[in-house]
Design an enzyme around this catalytic site. Structure first.
Site, PDB file in Angstrom:
ATOM      1  N   THR A  18       0.837  -1.210   0.000  1.00 51.85           N
ATOM      2  CA  THR A  18       0.000   0.000   0.000  1.00 51.85           C
ATOM      3  C   THR A  18       0.868   1.256   0.000  1.00 51.85           C
ATOM      4  O   THR A  18       0.543   2.263  -0.619  1.00 51.85           O
ATOM      5  CB  THR A  18      -0.905   0.015   1.252  1.00 51.85           C
ATOM      6  OG1 THR A  18      -1.631  -1.203   1.316  1.00 51.85           O
ATOM      7  CG2 THR A  18      -1.894   1.166   1.208  1.00 51.85           C
ATOM      8  N   ARG A  22       7.622  -2.605   2.900  1.00 52.29           N
ATOM      9  CA  ARG A  22       7.697  -2.699   4.364  1.00 52.29           C
ATOM     10  C   ARG A  22       7.968  -4.136   4.760  1.00 52.29           C
ATOM     11  O   ARG A  22       7.270  -5.050   4.329  1.00 52.29           O
ATOM     12  CB  ARG A  22       6.398  -2.235   5.019  1.00 52.29           C
ATOM     13  CG  ARG A  22       6.258  -0.746   4.962  1.00 52.29           C
ATOM     14  CD  ARG A  22       5.135  -0.233   5.822  1.00 52.29           C
ATOM     15  NE  ARG A  22       4.890   1.144   5.443  1.00 52.29           N
ATOM     16  CZ  ARG A  22       3.794   1.817   5.738  1.00 52.29           C
ATOM     17  NH1 ARG A  22       2.846   1.233   6.438  1.00 52.29           N
ATOM     18  NH2 ARG A  22       3.648   3.065   5.359  1.00 52.29           N
ATOM     19  N   SER A 113       5.906   3.800   8.977  1.00 57.38           N
ATOM     20  CA  SER A 113       4.729   4.497   9.476  1.00 57.38           C
ATOM     21  C   SER A 113       4.394   4.171  10.930  1.00 57.38           C
ATOM     22  O   SER A 113       5.208   4.333  11.819  1.00 57.38           O
ATOM     23  CB  SER A 113       3.557   4.209   8.546  1.00 57.38           C
ATOM     24  OG  SER A 113       2.444   4.956   8.934  1.00 57.38           O
ATOM     25  N   HIS A 114       3.193   3.637  11.127  1.00 59.51           N
ATOM     26  CA  HIS A 114       2.677   3.376  12.465  1.00 59.51           C
ATOM     27  C   HIS A 114       3.130   2.024  13.003  1.00 59.51           C
ATOM     28  O   HIS A 114       2.770   1.652  14.112  1.00 59.51           O
ATOM     29  CB  HIS A 114       1.150   3.388  12.383  1.00 59.51           C
ATOM     30  CG  HIS A 114       0.672   2.451  11.313  1.00 59.51           C
ATOM     31  ND1 HIS A 114       0.854   2.712   9.980  1.00 59.51           N
ATOM     32  CD2 HIS A 114       0.085   1.245  11.387  1.00 59.51           C
ATOM     33  CE1 HIS A 114       0.372   1.704   9.271  1.00 59.51           C
ATOM     34  NE2 HIS A 114      -0.098   0.800  10.101  1.00 59.51           N
ATOM     35  N   ASP A 277       1.629   9.747  14.291  1.00 54.25           N
ATOM     36  CA  ASP A 277       2.195   8.398  14.229  1.00 54.25           C
ATOM     37  C   ASP A 277       3.702   8.405  13.998  1.00 54.25           C
ATOM     38  O   ASP A 277       4.349   9.450  14.063  1.00 54.25           O
ATOM     39  CB  ASP A 277       1.501   7.590  13.136  1.00 54.25           C
ATOM     40  CG  ASP A 277       1.884   8.049  11.739  1.00 54.25           C
ATOM     41  OD1 ASP A 277       2.211   9.245  11.594  1.00 54.25           O
ATOM     42  OD2 ASP A 277       1.874   7.229  10.811  1.00 54.25           O
ATOM     43  N   ASP A 279       5.717   8.299  11.463  1.00 54.13           N
ATOM     44  CA  ASP A 279       6.343   9.183  10.474  1.00 54.13           C
ATOM     45  C   ASP A 279       5.588  10.508  10.319  1.00 54.13           C
ATOM     46  O   ASP A 279       5.866  11.275   9.393  1.00 54.13           O
ATOM     47  CB  ASP A 279       6.489   8.486   9.122  1.00 54.13           C
ATOM     48  CG  ASP A 279       5.151   8.077   8.528  1.00 54.13           C
ATOM     49  OD1 ASP A 279       4.192   7.874   9.292  1.00 54.13           O
ATOM     50  OD2 ASP A 279       5.068   7.958   7.289  1.00 54.13           O
ATOM     51  N   ASP A 281       2.440  11.319   9.522  1.00 50.45           N
ATOM     52  CA  ASP A 281       1.402  11.631   8.533  1.00 50.45           C
ATOM     53  C   ASP A 281      -0.014  11.329   9.032  1.00 50.45           C
ATOM     54  O   ASP A 281      -0.978  11.816   8.468  1.00 50.45           O
ATOM     55  CB  ASP A 281       1.674  10.954   7.180  1.00 50.45           C
ATOM     56  CG  ASP A 281       1.797   9.451   7.274  1.00 50.45           C
ATOM     57  OD1 ASP A 281       1.656   8.913   8.388  1.00 50.45           O
ATOM     58  OD2 ASP A 281       2.059   8.815   6.233  1.00 50.45           O
ATOM     59  N   ARG A 282      -0.127  10.551  10.102  1.00 53.31           N
ATOM     60  CA  ARG A 282      -1.472  10.253  10.623  1.00 53.31           C
ATOM     61  C   ARG A 282      -1.822  11.169  11.792  1.00 53.31           C
ATOM     62  O   ARG A 282      -0.924  11.741  12.412  1.00 53.31           O
ATOM     63  CB  ARG A 282      -1.530   8.811  11.122  1.00 53.31           C
ATOM     64  CG  ARG A 282      -1.291   7.801  10.039  1.00 53.31           C
ATOM     65  CD  ARG A 282      -1.486   6.395  10.583  1.00 53.31           C
ATOM     66  NE  ARG A 282      -1.379   5.437   9.489  1.00 53.31           N
ATOM     67  CZ  ARG A 282      -1.954   4.247   9.479  1.00 53.31           C
ATOM     68  NH1 ARG A 282      -2.664   3.856  10.507  1.00 53.31           N
ATOM     69  NH2 ARG A 282      -1.815   3.439   8.451  1.00 53.31           N
ATOM     70  N   THR A 344      -7.746   2.374  -1.151  1.00 53.91           N
ATOM     71  CA  THR A 344      -6.873   2.670  -0.016  1.00 53.91           C
ATOM     72  C   THR A 344      -5.440   2.902  -0.507  1.00 53.91           C
ATOM     73  O   THR A 344      -4.937   2.150  -1.329  1.00 53.91           O
ATOM     74  CB  THR A 344      -6.890   1.470   0.960  1.00 53.91           C
ATOM     75  OG1 THR A 344      -8.208   1.371   1.482  1.00 53.91           O
ATOM     76  CG2 THR A 344      -5.904   1.653   2.084  1.00 53.91           C
ATOM     77  N   SER A 365      -8.039   5.406   8.081  1.00 58.89           N
ATOM     78  CA  SER A 365      -6.840   4.963   8.800  1.00 58.89           C
ATOM     79  C   SER A 365      -6.084   6.141   9.401  1.00 58.89           C
ATOM     80  O   SER A 365      -4.862   6.111   9.500  1.00 58.89           O
ATOM     81  CB  SER A 365      -5.941   4.166   7.856  1.00 58.89           C
ATOM     82  OG  SER A 365      -5.608   4.947   6.725  1.00 58.89           O
ATOM     83  N   LYS A 376      -0.487  12.568   3.442  1.00 58.79           N
ATOM     84  CA  LYS A 376      -1.340  12.963   4.550  1.00 58.79           C
ATOM     85  C   LYS A 376      -0.456  13.631   5.583  1.00 58.79           C
ATOM     86  O   LYS A 376       0.759  13.440   5.593  1.00 58.79           O
ATOM     87  CB  LYS A 376      -2.098  11.775   5.111  1.00 58.79           C
ATOM     88  CG  LYS A 376      -1.271  10.573   5.494  1.00 58.79           C
ATOM     89  CD  LYS A 376      -2.230   9.440   5.812  1.00 58.79           C
ATOM     90  CE  LYS A 376      -1.518   8.181   6.262  1.00 58.79           C
ATOM     91  NZ  LYS A 376      -1.026   7.377   5.129  1.00 58.79           N
TER      92      LYS A 376
END
Ligand code: G16
Length: 543
Positions: A18, A22, A113-114, A277, A279, A281-282, A344, A365, A376
């Site tokens: 996505t 990762r 990310s998260h 989060d 990185d 972005d959330r 997504t 998300s 984001k």
């Protein structure tokens, strides 16, 4: 310094998901694993000769080593200049901002990310293009193809650089600029929001808590909220980025950011709570006593964005990912602007933003963003909320309730079944897809299926088609269930089940979410035969 051609052989598992590649850290630490993927990225930038590339990441374990490798490989592959965040740090939205501001050809962004960090945690590498956004599917597919046939990579023999001091140096004819990771981003935020009004808000005694979860946003939030806008010291907690996030799972949701969640639901709740989060972005938004779902947050921001100077002329349109609730569509209809439903993955918003078709976009998300960058942006969302609170003079919880009263409420929950067997997950999705045609008209658990399909996206800008993006089922009772497999996990498969139900009866806007959605949850489990196929009676995470 010598430039070396190093022989290598392909790894079979370098397919971006996505959001980039990762994997667990030990996978990335295999000899040549990082180098192969970075070379594949560089090979897919035909215009790289003499160009500028941005390099940085969220500071998680292994970040520094990969930053050094990426710099040396950029030098050996003909780049003219790299911009690197000091200490190898750049939040994902800041990376996007720097790429755009400095006319870079793109950026190598290091983040999972998260997902948790540390020697046994997760790591990730993704490529963002010249627009500052995650590479579209056509590019990630080309990168994957390249990883399958790679035979050598190019790297400079130069010694490691000192990443801790800003300034310019050179390796093998390529200029290396170590930049302040916060400055460009902070300047952009200043251009979008009414910093004077926000300073007055904090001066009037407004209190907030920002939980950076020991991840990248700490320095950004401290610089902007505390040092610039005058929020009291201690507003930002867990503000030091740590390679293992201090043991936190840096995912801003009620489960992983429970300290903030509990504070906001207790007697000493400040006026506003937010978290970001790994990185940056959330975002998570919590009003006193009231968690704001990301889907609602997008809708509320869309309804009020014009109150911030950067959006004063109104919105061109809004977009949401398919599993995100339909709350934003209701606002778009009222504003008379276009609303889009994308698969997504933030990369799917890129074309709509570049074409000027949308101004705001977001996902269930915990991602919200706008045309200011092509990622984001957690802190941006928090600042837009604050700007709206300052402009309306209303408490956040009142704003949310007023929104429900005007538009109705989309009760929403997501159930994740993590680390399930990959074959079982595939069987479950295949089973659902096989049922799609026969579902409409059937009544299950008291709900009548209206439509059922496997989401297929035709990009309105370039016509590209993306198939099989999740099974969605709508019901005559204004409910919806969506099933899809996560594309960001690093172990087994994660089934995500998104469950929602719309309610406009003014007497039923403040019901317990679990109670409102219980019948839909029961149907979701039955329809997909979740327990029998996965062996799990309950989801691992409910948000
Ligand atoms: C990434 C993507 C988002 C997506 C999220 C979850 O976010 O950019 O668009 O919603 O993953 O994806 P999935 O459901 O496939 O796990 P992030 O914050 O992880 O970069």
């Amino acid at each position: 310094m010598a430039l070396r051609h190093v022989s290598t052989s392909p790894f079979a598992d370098q397919k971006p998901g996505t959001s980039g590649l990762r994997k667990k850290v030990p996978v990335f630490r295999q000899p040549n694993y990082v180098e192969n993927f970075v070379q594949a990225i560089l090979d897919c930038i035909p215009e790289r000769d003499g160009a500028t590339l941005v390099i940085g990441g969220d500071g998680r374990f292994f970040n520094r080593e990969v930053v050094q490798i990426a710099i040396k490989m950029a030098a050996a592959n003909g780049l003219g200049r790299v911009l690197v965040g000091r200490d190898g740090l750049l939040s994902t939205p800041a990376a996007s901002c720097v790429i755009r501001k400095h006319g870079a050809i793109g950026g190598i962004v290091l983040s999972a990310s998260h997902n948790p960090g540390g020697p046994d945690g997760d790591f990730g590498i993704k490529f963002n293009g010249a627009n500052g956004g995650p590479a579209p599917e056509s590019v990630t597919s080309a990168i994957f193809e390249q990883t399958k046939t790679i035979t050598a990579y190019r790297i400079s023999d130069a010694p490691d650089l000192d990443l801790g001091v800003t300034g310019t140096s050179e390796i093998d004819g390529m200029s290396v600029e170590i930049i302040d990771p916060v400055a460009d981003y902070a300047e952009l935020m200043h251009s979008l929001f009414d910093f004077e009004a926000l300073t007055k808000l904090f001066a009037s005694g407004f209190r907030m808590r920002f939980d950076a979860l020991s991840a990248i946003t700490g320095p950004y939030a401290k610089a902007i909220l505390e040092d610039t806008l005058g929020a009291e010291a201690g507003t930002v907690v867990n503000g030091e980025p740590k390679p293992d996030f201090g043991g936190h799972h840096p995912d801003p949701n009620p489960v992983h950011a429970h300290e903030l969640f509990d504070l906001m639901h207790g007697p000493d709740a400040p006026d506003f709570g937010a978290a970001s989060d790994g990185d940056g972005d959330r975002n998570m938004i919590v009003a006193p006593g009231l968690f704001v779902t990301p889907s609602d947050s997008l809708a509320i921001l869309a309804a009020h964005a014009h109150r911030a100077p950067g959006y004063a002329t109104g919105l061109a349109g809004v977009a949401r990912s398919m599993p995100t609730s339909r709350a934003a569509d209701r606002v778009a209809a009222k504003l008379g602007i276009e609303a889009f439903e994308t698969p997504t993955g933030w990369k799917f918003f890129g074309n709509l933003l570049d074409a000027g078709r949308i101004t705001l976009c977001g996902e269930e998300s915990a991602g919200t963003g706008s045309n200011h960058v092509r990622e984001k942006d957690g802190l941006w969302a928090v600042l837009l909320w604050l700007n709206i609170l300052a402009a309306t003079g209303k408490p956040a919880q009142d704003l949310v309730r007023a929104h429900w009263a005007e538009f109705g409420r989309d009760y929403y929950t997501r159930h994740d079944y993590e680390e399930i067997d990959s074959d079982a997950a595939k069987r479950l999705m295949d089973g659902l897809r096989a049922k799609i045609a026969s579902l409409p008209g059937q009544t299950i658990g008291g709900l009548t299926v209206k439509t059922a399909d496997d989401f297929r996206y035709v990009d309105p800008v370039d016509g590209s088609v993306t198939e099989a993006q999740g099974v969605r089922i709508t019901f005559a009772e204004d409910a919806r269930i969506v099933y899809r497999l996560s594309g960001t996990g690093t172990a087994g498969a994660t089934l995500r089940v998104y469950i929602e139900r719309y309610e406009s009866d003014p007497t039923r806007l403040e019901q317990p979410v679990a109670e409102m959605l219980a019948p839909v949850v029961a149907v979701a489990r039955e329809l997909a035969d979740i327990a029998a196929i996965t062996g799990r009676a309950e989801p691992s995470v409910v948000t």
